[in-house]
Design an enzyme around this catalytic site. Structure first.
Site, PDB file in Angstrom:
ATOM      1  N   ARG A  11       0.842  -1.184   0.000  1.00  0.00           N
ATOM      2  CA  ARG A  11       0.000   0.000   0.000  1.00  0.00           C
ATOM      3  C   ARG A  11       0.888   1.249   0.000  1.00  0.00           C
ATOM      4  O   ARG A  11       2.058   1.197   0.380  1.00  0.00           O
ATOM      5  CB  ARG A  11      -0.908   0.013   1.232  1.00  0.00           C
ATOM      6  N   LYS A  18      -1.454  -2.551   8.149  1.00  0.00           N
ATOM      7  CA  LYS A  18      -2.536  -2.069   8.999  1.00  0.00           C
ATOM      8  C   LYS A  18      -2.440  -2.700  10.383  1.00  0.00           C
ATOM      9  O   LYS A  18      -2.132  -3.877  10.526  1.00  0.00           O
ATOM     10  CB  LYS A  18      -3.894  -2.414   8.366  1.00  0.00           C
ATOM     11  N   HIS A  72      -2.987   2.114  -6.028  1.00  0.00           N
ATOM     12  CA  HIS A  72      -3.698   0.881  -5.680  1.00  0.00           C
ATOM     13  C   HIS A  72      -3.895   0.009  -6.921  1.00  0.00           C
ATOM     14  O   HIS A  72      -4.045  -1.206  -6.808  1.00  0.00           O
ATOM     15  CB  HIS A  72      -5.040   1.210  -5.028  1.00  0.00           C
ATOM     16  N   ARG A 126      -1.134  -2.357  -7.102  1.00  0.00           N
ATOM     17  CA  ARG A 126      -1.380  -3.440  -6.144  1.00  0.00           C
ATOM     18  C   ARG A 126      -2.314  -4.475  -6.759  1.00  0.00           C
ATOM     19  O   ARG A 126      -2.087  -5.687  -6.669  1.00  0.00           O
ATOM     20  CB  ARG A 126      -1.971  -2.845  -4.865  1.00  0.00           C
ATOM     21  N   HIS A 152      -3.637  -9.125   3.605  1.00  0.00           N
ATOM     22  CA  HIS A 152      -5.077  -9.185   3.845  1.00  0.00           C
ATOM     23  C   HIS A 152      -5.368 -10.032   5.083  1.00  0.00           C
ATOM     24  O   HIS A 152      -4.835 -11.139   5.216  1.00  0.00           O
ATOM     25  CB  HIS A 152      -5.804  -9.816   2.645  1.00  0.00           C
ATOM     26  N   TYR A 188      -9.569 -11.132  -6.631  1.00  0.00           N
ATOM     27  CA  TYR A 188      -8.627 -11.209  -7.746  1.00  0.00           C
ATOM     28  C   TYR A 188      -8.824 -12.469  -8.562  1.00  0.00           C
ATOM     29  O   TYR A 188      -8.480 -12.507  -9.745  1.00  0.00           O
ATOM     30  CB  TYR A 188      -7.194 -11.110  -7.225  1.00  0.00           C
TER      31      TYR A 188
END
Length: 319
Positions: free
Chosen positions: A170, A194, A265, A268, A291, A300
């Site tokens: 990210r 995150k 993004h 990504r 994730h 995806y």
């Protein structure tokens, strides 16, 4: 204070009563200290929950203990009627669930009024992405520009584009990288994602070469004492700002004929899609992207399935 039908303040808002705001501040403090959420995520939680509390106060509900399921459904229904996107409703509903669940668990409420609250399921849209040919052209064009300009900024831009596509990190993760996070022996980057969760992400040789070139010939020209250990720095020497990264990516994408203007993004998305198209397993891609849920990564597979179907329809004589 006037309140619109969505429960958001119109004009100069009146202060909310402490019986509503004190629990909110405690909750946000808990998220920051115990879960390590980023300032951006905390601002999103605050905005969503202030919207709810403003809605409640405008209808005479001035204490959390007075909130019931009907109040929450009315708030959500008003937003839906005002045309809020399904993804927005889903996010705000999740914020409310977390807040009231925490209030019950910490003894501030005897019951969770949001337990039965449901929000519309968001549509799963296929993310736009680059083809492999477009991705290669993007990086080749950026390298050509850097060679022509022969300056530190061009070398930096090539390196960050290579890293974004090679690793799928990210933008905030990219800007947070330090020079020590590049492990050349193992061929990985140490990334803090995150919730301050650390992961190691494989990085290809072209990206490593671009990073080493930037560190040897570019960064010394821009670095200042305030740069610290930042891997990527701006023209004034400070740690690179995510907004600058977005401008760099948009500018590079405009050089590729027919490429969608995706932003960082999009690189990504491209990395994940191209890995799956090349035979990578879903669990590995999930770990690389950071994730928390495999369901997030599964979007995806829809992209690759759609491309396979498109190729089939174009090529098969009896499609």
């Amino acid at each position: 204070m006037d309140v619109d039908v969505v429960g958001e303040a119109v004009g100069e808002p009146e202060p909310l009563p402490p019986a509503l705001t004190d629990p909110l501040e405690d909750y946000l403090r808990e998220l920051r200290l115990r879960r390590g959420l980023s300032p951006h995520t905390l601002r999103a939680y605050r905005t969503d929950l202030i919207g709810l509390l403003t809605h409640l106060a405008g209808r005479g509900v001035l204490d959390l203990a007075e909130v019931d399921l009907r109040d929450l459904r009315g708030w959500l229904a008003a937003q839906q009627a005002a045309g809020r996107a399904r993804t927005t409703l889903q996010r705000r509903s999740a914020a409310v669930h977390g807040f009231f669940r925490w209030a019950e668990q910490t003894g501030r409420l005897s019951r969770d009024p949001s337990a039965a609250l449901r929000s519309p399921r968001p549509h799963r849209r296929l993310p736009a992405t680059l083809s492999q040919v477009e991705a290669v052209q993007l990086l080749d064009d950026a390298l050509a520009v850097a060679r022509e300009e022969d300056g530190p900024v061009g070398l930096r831009d090539v390196a960050l584009l290579e890293v974004l596509y090679a690793t799928g990190v990210r933008v905030a993760e990219l800007c947070g990288l330090d020079t020590a996070d590049v492990d050349r022996d193992r061929g990985v980057l140490r990334v803090f994602g995150k919730g301050a969760k650390e992961r190691s992400v494989p990085v290809g040789r072209p990206a490593l070469v671009a990073v080493d070139t930037w560190l040897a010939r570019g960064r010394p020209s821009l670095a200042v004492p305030a740069s610290g250990s930042a891997l990527f720095v701006g023209e004034r020497g400070g740690r690179l700002d995510p907004r600058v990264v977005r401008r760099i990516v948009h500018r590079a994408l405009r050089m590729v004929d027919g490429a969608p203007d995706l932003g960082p993004h999009g690189l990504r998305h491209a990395m994940a899609t191209h890995l799956l198209e090349g035979g990578a397993d879903l669990r590995s891609v999930q770990e690389m992207l950071g994730h928390a849920s495999l369901a997030t990564t599964q979007i995806y597979t829809h992209v690759t399935d759609e491309r396979l179907r498109s190729a089939y329809l174009q090529a098969h004589p009896r499609a």
